[in-house]
Motif scaffolding. Structure first.
Motif, PDB file in Angstrom:
ATOM      1  N   GLY A  36       0.789  -1.234   0.000  1.00 42.28           N
ATOM      2  CA  GLY A  36       0.000   0.000   0.000  1.00 42.28           C
ATOM      3  C   GLY A  36       0.815   1.274   0.000  1.00 42.28           C
ATOM      4  N   VAL A  37       2.095   1.186  -0.376  1.00 42.02           N
ATOM      5  CA  VAL A  37       2.942   2.382  -0.358  1.00 42.02           C
ATOM      6  C   VAL A  37       3.180   2.986  -1.730  1.00 42.02           C
ATOM      7  N   LEU A  38       2.938   2.227  -2.802  1.00 47.93           N
ATOM      8  CA  LEU A  38       3.234   2.716  -4.145  1.00 47.93           C
ATOM      9  C   LEU A  38       2.155   3.683  -4.636  1.00 47.93           C
ATOM     10  N   VAL A  39       2.571   4.886  -5.004  1.00 48.26           N
ATOM     11  CA  VAL A  39       1.667   5.897  -5.554  1.00 48.26           C
ATOM     12  C   VAL A  39       1.788   5.940  -7.071  1.00 48.26           C
ATOM     13  N   ALA A  40       3.034   5.914  -7.582  1.00 45.01           N
ATOM     14  CA  ALA A  40       3.285   5.987  -9.025  1.00 45.01           C
ATOM     15  C   ALA A  40       4.682   5.452  -9.301  1.00 45.01           C
ATOM     16  N   SER A  41       4.914   5.041 -10.542  1.00 53.19           N
ATOM     17  CA  SER A  41       6.249   4.601 -10.940  1.00 53.19           C
ATOM     18  C   SER A  41       6.379   4.727 -12.446  1.00 53.19           C
ATOM     19  N   GLY A  42       7.611   4.748 -12.929  1.00 48.77           N
ATOM     20  CA  GLY A  42       7.812   4.819 -14.365  1.00 48.77           C
ATOM     21  C   GLY A  42       9.279   4.843 -14.734  1.00 48.77           C
ATOM     22  N   TRP A  43       9.525   4.529 -16.010  1.00 53.99           N
ATOM     23  CA  TRP A  43      10.855   4.620 -16.598  1.00 53.99           C
ATOM     24  C   TRP A  43      10.879   5.840 -17.495  1.00 53.99           C
ATOM     25  N   LEU A  44      11.997   6.521 -17.534  1.00 54.13           N
ATOM     26  CA  LEU A  44      12.125   7.706 -18.365  1.00 54.13           C
ATOM     27  C   LEU A  44      12.791   7.350 -19.686  1.00 54.13           C
ATOM     28  N   GLN A  45      12.335   7.984 -20.735  1.00 51.98           N
ATOM     29  CA  GLN A  45      12.974   7.809 -22.037  1.00 51.98           C
ATOM     30  C   GLN A  45      14.359   8.451 -21.997  1.00 51.98           C
ATOM     31  N   PRO A  46      15.227   8.110 -22.936  1.00 50.61           N
ATOM     32  CA  PRO A  46      16.582   8.672 -22.950  1.00 50.61           C
ATOM     33  C   PRO A  46      16.568  10.199 -23.046  1.00 50.61           C
ATOM     34  N   THR A  47      17.662  10.814 -22.595  1.00 56.64           N
ATOM     35  CA  THR A  47      17.752  12.272 -22.652  1.00 56.64           C
ATOM     36  C   THR A  47      17.707  12.789 -24.083  1.00 56.64           C
ATOM     37  N   SER A  48      18.000  11.929 -25.054  1.00 52.35           N
ATOM     38  CA  SER A  48      17.931  12.361 -26.451  1.00 52.35           C
ATOM     39  C   SER A  48      16.510  12.726 -26.857  1.00 52.35           C
ATOM     40  N   THR A  49      15.524  12.268 -26.118  1.00 53.80           N
ATOM     41  CA  THR A  49      14.127  12.590 -26.429  1.00 53.80           C
ATOM     42  C   THR A  49      13.612  13.759 -25.609  1.00 53.80           C
ATOM     43  N   GLY A  50      14.465  14.328 -24.761  1.00 54.15           N
ATOM     44  CA  GLY A  50      14.031  15.402 -23.866  1.00 54.15           C
ATOM     45  C   GLY A  50      14.672  16.735 -24.184  1.00 54.15           C
ATOM     46  N   ALA A  51      14.395  17.687 -23.333  1.00 50.26           N
ATOM     47  CA  ALA A  51      14.960  19.034 -23.455  1.00 50.26           C
ATOM     48  C   ALA A  51      15.054  19.640 -22.061  1.00 50.26           C
ATOM     49  N   VAL A  52      15.874  20.664 -21.950  1.00 49.63           N
ATOM     50  CA  VAL A  52      16.017  21.438 -20.724  1.00 49.63           C
ATOM     51  C   VAL A  52      15.647  22.869 -21.046  1.00 49.63           C
ATOM     52  N   VAL A  53      14.892  23.494 -20.159  1.00 45.57           N
ATOM     53  CA  VAL A  53      14.620  24.927 -20.279  1.00 45.57           C
ATOM     54  C   VAL A  53      15.545  25.611 -19.285  1.00 45.57           C
ATOM     55  N   ASP A  54      16.476  26.406 -19.801  1.00 43.17           N
ATOM     56  CA  ASP A  54      17.476  27.089 -18.988  1.00 43.17           C
ATOM     57  C   ASP A  54      16.940  28.458 -18.577  1.00 43.17           C
ATOM     58  N   PHE A  55      16.926  28.714 -17.263  1.00 43.20           N
ATOM     59  CA  PHE A  55      16.402  29.965 -16.716  1.00 43.20           C
ATOM     60  C   PHE A  55      17.524  30.913 -16.299  1.00 43.20           C
ATOM     61  N   SER A  56      18.657  30.871 -16.953  1.00 41.21           N
ATOM     62  CA  SER A  56      19.761  31.774 -16.647  1.00 41.21           C
ATOM     63  C   SER A  56      19.488  33.128 -17.267  1.00 41.21           C
ATOM     64  N   GLY A  57      19.381  34.133 -16.437  1.00 43.76           N
ATOM     65  CA  GLY A  57      19.123  35.480 -16.941  1.00 43.76           C
ATOM     66  C   GLY A  57      17.663  35.671 -17.324  1.00 43.76           C
ATOM     67  N   PRO A  58      17.374  36.773 -18.013  1.00 45.58           N
ATOM     68  CA  PRO A  58      15.983  37.114 -18.311  1.00 45.58           C
ATOM     69  C   PRO A  58      15.372  36.263 -19.430  1.00 45.58           C
ATOM     70  N   ASP A  59      16.190  35.658 -20.271  1.00 44.31           N
ATOM     71  CA  ASP A  59      15.672  34.861 -21.372  1.00 44.31           C
ATOM     72  C   ASP A  59      15.593  33.390 -20.988  1.00 44.31           C
ATOM     73  N   ARG A  60      14.754  32.681 -21.684  1.00 46.40           N
ATOM     74  CA  ARG A  60      14.633  31.236 -21.506  1.00 46.40           C
ATOM     75  C   ARG A  60      15.233  30.563 -22.728  1.00 46.40           C
ATOM     76  N   THR A  61      16.143  29.647 -22.486  1.00 44.26           N
ATOM     77  CA  THR A  61      16.797  28.943 -23.570  1.00 44.26           C
ATOM     78  C   THR A  61      16.418  27.468 -23.506  1.00 44.26           C
ATOM     79  N   ILE A  62      16.021  26.915 -24.631  1.00 46.58           N
ATOM     80  CA  ILE A  62      15.708  25.494 -24.689  1.00 46.58           C
ATOM     81  C   ILE A  62      16.919  24.764 -25.244  1.00 46.58           C
ATOM     82  N   ILE A  63      17.349  23.750 -24.493  1.00 43.97           N
ATOM     83  CA  ILE A  63      18.496  22.938 -24.885  1.00 43.97           C
ATOM     84  C   ILE A  63      17.980  21.525 -25.126  1.00 43.97           C
ATOM     85  N   ASP A  64      18.091  21.066 -26.362  1.00 43.28           N
ATOM     86  CA  ASP A  64      17.641  19.721 -26.691  1.00 43.28           C
ATOM     87  C   ASP A  64      18.665  18.686 -26.242  1.00 43.28           C
TER      88      ASP A  64
END
Length: 111
Positions: A36-64
């Motif tokens: 009765g302890v499990l709420v959710a679980s999952g595997w993540l796809q590789p980082t090649s399928t993701g992106a990062v949104v960089d919040f450095s400074g006033p602009d937002r940069t998307i890094i694939d």
């Protein structure tokens, strides 16, 4: 309380876990579910399928992805509902992993 258990690996997996590894983890997931302890679980796809949104400074940069400069990769997660941090640690220590690390962190806020 809710806790997230993050599966970390030294390098990015080259593919999904093997059928054998998935079977072992599925059995342990069943134990967590039966307890009765499990709420959710999952595997993540590789980082090649993701992106990062960089919040450095006033602009937002998307890094694939892929992200090759990481110290470790998050490959999957469990979210558990436990009474204490020590209980969450106990469940993490029982996980049937052959290698890697599990990072245990409490989720802020009430359920």
């Amino acid at each position: 309380m809710r806790f997230v258990l993050l599966f970390r690996a030294e390098s990015e997996p080259e593919g999904p876990p093997s059928v054998e590894d998935l079977a072992v983890l599925a059995r342990y997931r069943g134990i967590l579910d039966d307890a009765g302890v499990l709420v959710a679980s999952g595997w993540l796809q590789p980082t090649s399928t993701g992106a990062v949104v960089d919040f450095s400074g006033p602009d937002r940069t998307i890094i694939d992805g892929p992200f090759e400069d990481l110290d470790s990769y998050v490959a999957g997660f469990w979210v558990l509902r436990c009474a204490t941090f020590d209980e969450a640690l106990d469940w993490a220590q029982q996980a049937p992993l052959a290698s890697g690390r599990i990072e245990v962190r409490q989720v802020e806020g009430e359920d």
